[in-house]
Structures are given as C-alpha cells and as structure tokens.
Write a protein that holds these residues in place. Structure first.
Motif, short mmCIF file in Angstrom:
data_model
loop_
_atom_site.label_atom_id
_atom_site.label_comp_id
_atom_site.label_asym_id
_atom_site.label_seq_id
_atom_site.Cartn_x
_atom_site.Cartn_y
_atom_site.Cartn_z
N ASP A 7 0.88 -1.16 0.00
CA ASP A 7 0.00 0.00 0.00
C ASP A 7 0.92 1.22 0.00
O ASP A 7 1.73 1.38 0.93
N ILE A 8 0.83 2.02 -1.04
CA ILE A 8 1.65 3.23 -1.14
C ILE A 8 0.82 4.38 -0.60
O ILE A 8 -0.24 4.71 -1.15
N LEU A 9 1.29 4.97 0.48
CA LEU A 9 0.60 6.11 1.08
C LEU A 9 1.36 7.38 0.71
O LEU A 9 2.53 7.55 1.08
N LEU A 10 0.69 8.24 -0.03
CA LEU A 10 1.27 9.51 -0.45
C LEU A 10 0.99 10.53 0.64
O LEU A 10 -0.16 10.74 1.04
N VAL A 11 2.05 11.18 1.12
CA VAL A 11 1.94 12.11 2.24
C VAL A 11 2.34 13.50 1.73
O VAL A 11 3.52 13.85 1.72
N PRO A 12 1.35 14.30 1.29
CA PRO A 12 1.66 15.64 0.78
C PRO A 12 2.06 16.59 1.91
O PRO A 12 1.84 16.32 3.09
N GLY A 13 2.60 17.71 1.49
CA GLY A 13 2.99 18.74 2.44
C GLY A 13 1.98 19.86 2.53
O GLY A 13 0.82 19.72 2.12
N TRP A 14 2.45 20.97 3.06
CA TRP A 14 1.63 22.16 3.26
C TRP A 14 0.95 22.54 1.94
O TRP A 14 1.57 22.55 0.90
N GLN A 15 -0.32 22.80 1.97
CA GLN A 15 -1.16 23.16 0.85
C GLN A 15 -1.45 21.99 -0.09
O GLN A 15 -2.00 22.18 -1.17
N ARG A 59 -4.61 1.17 8.98
CA ARG A 59 -5.72 0.70 8.13
C ARG A 59 -5.24 -0.10 6.92
O ARG A 59 -6.01 -0.87 6.33
N ALA A 60 -3.99 0.04 6.56
CA ALA A 60 -3.46 -0.63 5.36
C ALA A 60 -3.54 -2.15 5.52
O ALA A 60 -3.39 -2.69 6.61
N THR A 61 -3.78 -2.82 4.39
CA THR A 61 -3.91 -4.28 4.42
C THR A 61 -2.64 -5.01 3.97
O THR A 61 -2.56 -6.23 4.08
N ARG A 62 -1.69 -4.27 3.44
CA ARG A 62 -0.42 -4.83 2.99
C ARG A 62 0.71 -4.03 3.65
O ARG A 62 0.45 -3.00 4.27
N PRO A 63 1.95 -4.44 3.45
CA PRO A 63 3.05 -3.60 3.92
C PRO A 63 2.92 -2.21 3.30
O PRO A 63 2.44 -2.07 2.16
N VAL A 64 3.33 -1.20 4.03
CA VAL A 64 3.18 0.19 3.60
C VAL A 64 4.52 0.77 3.15
O VAL A 64 5.54 0.57 3.80
N VAL A 65 4.46 1.49 2.04
CA VAL A 65 5.58 2.34 1.62
C VAL A 65 5.05 3.76 1.61
O VAL A 65 4.05 4.07 0.96
N PRO A 84 2.30 0.97 13.80
CA PRO A 84 2.31 -0.42 14.25
C PRO A 84 3.61 -1.10 13.82
O PRO A 84 4.05 -0.95 12.68
N LYS A 85 4.22 -1.80 14.74
CA LYS A 85 5.53 -2.41 14.50
C LYS A 85 5.50 -3.31 13.25
O LYS A 85 4.62 -4.14 13.10
N GLY A 86 6.47 -3.09 12.37
CA GLY A 86 6.63 -3.91 11.18
C GLY A 86 5.69 -3.58 10.03
O GLY A 86 5.76 -4.20 8.98
N LYS A 87 4.80 -2.61 10.21
CA LYS A 87 3.80 -2.31 9.17
C LYS A 87 4.39 -1.49 8.02
O LYS A 87 3.98 -1.65 6.88
N VAL A 88 5.34 -0.61 8.33
CA VAL A 88 5.94 0.23 7.28
C VAL A 88 7.19 -0.46 6.74
O VAL A 88 8.14 -0.72 7.48
N ALA A 89 7.17 -0.75 5.44
CA ALA A 89 8.31 -1.41 4.80
C ALA A 89 9.40 -0.41 4.44
O ALA A 89 10.57 -0.76 4.36
N GLY A 90 9.02 0.85 4.19
CA GLY A 90 10.02 1.84 3.82
C GLY A 90 9.39 3.19 3.55
O GLY A 90 8.16 3.31 3.48
N ALA A 91 10.25 4.20 3.41
CA ALA A 91 9.78 5.56 3.14
C ALA A 91 10.65 6.20 2.07
O ALA A 91 11.88 6.13 2.12
N PHE A 92 9.98 6.82 1.12
CA PHE A 92 10.59 7.57 0.03
C PHE A 92 10.30 9.04 0.33
O PHE A 92 9.15 9.48 0.21
N LEU A 93 11.30 9.76 0.78
CA LEU A 93 11.14 11.12 1.31
C LEU A 93 11.73 12.13 0.33
O LEU A 93 12.90 11.99 -0.06
#
Length: 185
Positions: A7-15, A59-65, A84-93
């Motif tokens: 599950d790829i969660l896009l995290v936008p910034g201000w605005q 809420r994600a059903t798969r590992p999260v990036v 949650p421990k182990g839920k996030v596989a990685g982060a692209f910042l």
C-alpha cells in the motif's frame, strides 16, 4: 517488492499537492497508491497530521511504503514511533523543509524535526537548489534518519512549479527502492 505488493501512502505537504504535482500523478497511475488526506492542508497541525497518518498506516492491508513530499517528510518522521511495528516497509522522502530556517508560522508546530533513526529503510531525495532547505541540511537529515541520500541536482523544491509534474526519474527511483526492499526482507 513491486507496487502491487504494497500500500503506497502519499503524504503531501503544506497546501497539499495540486493536480499537476508528481504525487497526484502517481496517485492516478498506481492502483495501490492513495493520498493521506488531512482535514486542512492549508493549516498544518503536527498532532492532527501525524495522527491521521498513523490511522492510515494501521488501516493498510499490505506492507506500507510512504511517499512524502515537503512538510509530509517531517510528518512521517514525527509519526514513525507510533506506527504499528513492522507495518511500514520503507519511506521515500522528497524535499524536506528546514523548519529551523522556515519563516512561515504555519509550520511552527512541526519543529523541531526529530533526529532519531527511522525504524525502516528510507531514501531522501534532496535538491541542491531547494528554496526551503539547503542541501547540507538535507544531508544532515539523511544522516540522522539513516536514509540513503539521492542528490537531485538543480531541482528546486521538486514540485510542479519547479517542472516536476510527471517526474519520470522519481518513478524510476521509487521502483528501484521497492526492488531493494524485497532484497532486504
């Protein structure tokens, strides 16, 4: 890993990220990507933004990036201990702001930015000409967080205004990062 494995969660910034921003384009192009919607992208609040991100990760059903841009980066860093421990596989910042140098009072609740290592693999893409963060500060963030640093060169704030609407190089970097995550698992 492939994008279909996470599950790829896009995290936008201000605005937020407008329709031409690479995050919005990736949201439309990747079937497993979704934006972490905040109550108000124009009035950022660290507690509200991080709580919302933690909810979406849980809420994600798969590992999260996580794929964060600008103020989305410190949102991820502040929220990381609560995932949650182990839920996030990685982060692209991408293109973190230097909140210590920011002159926008709207961003004050996000400072100071934590310097603890992230508990998951990460990549930090930084521009040499970002008006919101000097490259050496971004380099320091990468070192603190244990992130691999990618020099984006003369890329401004790596947003649509800087010419990074489609950002195919970013797509390739994300794909490479996902492949590396498979090797690490």
């Amino acid at each position: 890993m492939k994008s279909s494995d996470v599950d790829i969660l896009l995290v936008p910034g201000w605005q937020g990220s407008g329709p031409d921003h690479w995050q919005s384009r990736w949201e439309r192009a990747l079937s497993t990507a979704r934006r972490v919607a905040q109550a108000d992208f124009d009035a950022p609040d660290r507690d509200a933004w991080t709580a919302r991100l933690v909810e979406e990760v849980a809420r994600a059903t798969r590992p999260v990036v996580l794929v964060a841009h600008s103020l989305g980066v410190p949102t991820v860093v502040h929220a990381a201990p609560s995932f949650p421990k182990g839920k996030v596989a990685g982060a692209f910042l991408v293109a973190p702001p230097d909140l210590a140098a920011a002159r926008a009072p709207e961003l004050a609740s996000f400072a100071p930015v934590p310097t603890d290592p992230l508990p998951f693999p990460s990549v930090l893409v930084a521009s040499r000409t970002d008006p919101y963060c000097a490259y050496d500060q971004a380099e320091g963030f990468a070192l603190d967080w244990g992130a691999a640093l990618v020099d984006a060169g003369d890329a401004g704030h790596v947003n649509a205004e800087a010419g990074f609407g489609p950002w195919p190089e970013g797509s390739m970097r994300l794909l490479g990062f996902l492949r590396a995550l498979k090797a690490e698992s």
